[in-house]
Design an enzyme around this catalytic site. Sequence first.
Site, PDB file in Angstrom:
ATOM      1  N   HIS A   1       0.855  -1.187   0.000  1.00 56.34           N
ATOM      2  CA  HIS A   1       0.000   0.000   0.000  1.00 56.34           C
ATOM      3  C   HIS A   1       0.894   1.241   0.000  1.00 56.34           C
ATOM      4  CE1 HIS A   1      -3.817  -2.021   1.863  1.00 56.34           C
ATOM      5  NE2 HIS A   1      -3.278  -2.746   0.891  1.00 56.34           N
TER       6      HIS A   1
ATOM      7  N   GLU B   1       0.932   3.875   1.803  1.00 53.75           N
ATOM      8  CA  GLU B   1       1.408   4.286   3.120  1.00 53.75           C
ATOM      9  C   GLU B   1       2.592   3.448   3.576  1.00 53.75           C
ATOM     10  OE1 GLU B   1      -1.731   3.468   2.132  1.00 53.75           O
ATOM     11  OE2 GLU B   1      -3.142   4.013   3.708  1.00 53.75           O
TER      12      GLU B   1
ATOM     13  N   CYS C   1      -6.172   1.759   5.940  1.00 55.04           N
ATOM     14  CA  CYS C   1      -6.765   0.515   6.429  1.00 55.04           C
ATOM     15  C   CYS C   1      -6.122   0.172   7.776  1.00 55.04           C
ATOM     16  CB  CYS C   1      -6.547  -0.613   5.415  1.00 55.04           C
ATOM     17  SG  CYS C   1      -4.817  -1.128   5.258  1.00 55.04           S
TER      18      CYS C   1
ATOM     19  N   CYS D   1      -2.307  -0.454   7.562  1.00 55.81           N
ATOM     20  CA  CYS D   1      -1.525   0.770   7.428  1.00 55.81           C
ATOM     21  C   CYS D   1      -1.568   1.592   8.706  1.00 55.81           C
ATOM     22  CB  CYS D   1      -2.015   1.568   6.231  1.00 55.81           C
ATOM     23  SG  CYS D   1      -1.636   0.753   4.660  1.00 55.81           S
TER      24      CYS D   1
END
Length: 157
Positions: free
Chosen positions: A61, A63, A91, A94
Amino acid sequence: MVGAMDKPASDSFMAQALDEARAAASRGEVPVGAVVVEAATGRILARAGNETEAGHDPTAHAEILALRRAAQARGEPRLPDCDLYVTLEPCAMCAAAISHARIRRLYFGAYDPKGGGVEHGPRFFAQPTCHHAPEVVGGINETAAAELLKGFFQDRR
């Protein structure tokens, strides 16, 4: 609470995160982008867009990638004097990484009622097992971030 003087800077850094999200979309990735910024200097340490498809990696992801790159650039795993700008509410995975990195402040664009882990779902930072909770500011450039995601998924249907 973020002061009025912080708003122009947050808009500028979120614009750069949106650029990363657009680049991710052009690569066929879900358009989420992130930048890590040294709070005192305004220097961007790292930037990233999603790379889950390209890397066949469910943890890639934006992040996570931006945090990894910033930590590598600094040579340390914690970034307590840094802020993270991300185009979508993180999420739970993260959010945990943000907590472990000790990010000072999290700015995010679009809210994510289905997959978010900060203001929705598990509300990671509110859990008693969370070791560090950053200050959270949601809704920065929310419309632009949400429209980018909406357009991406409409094009795939």
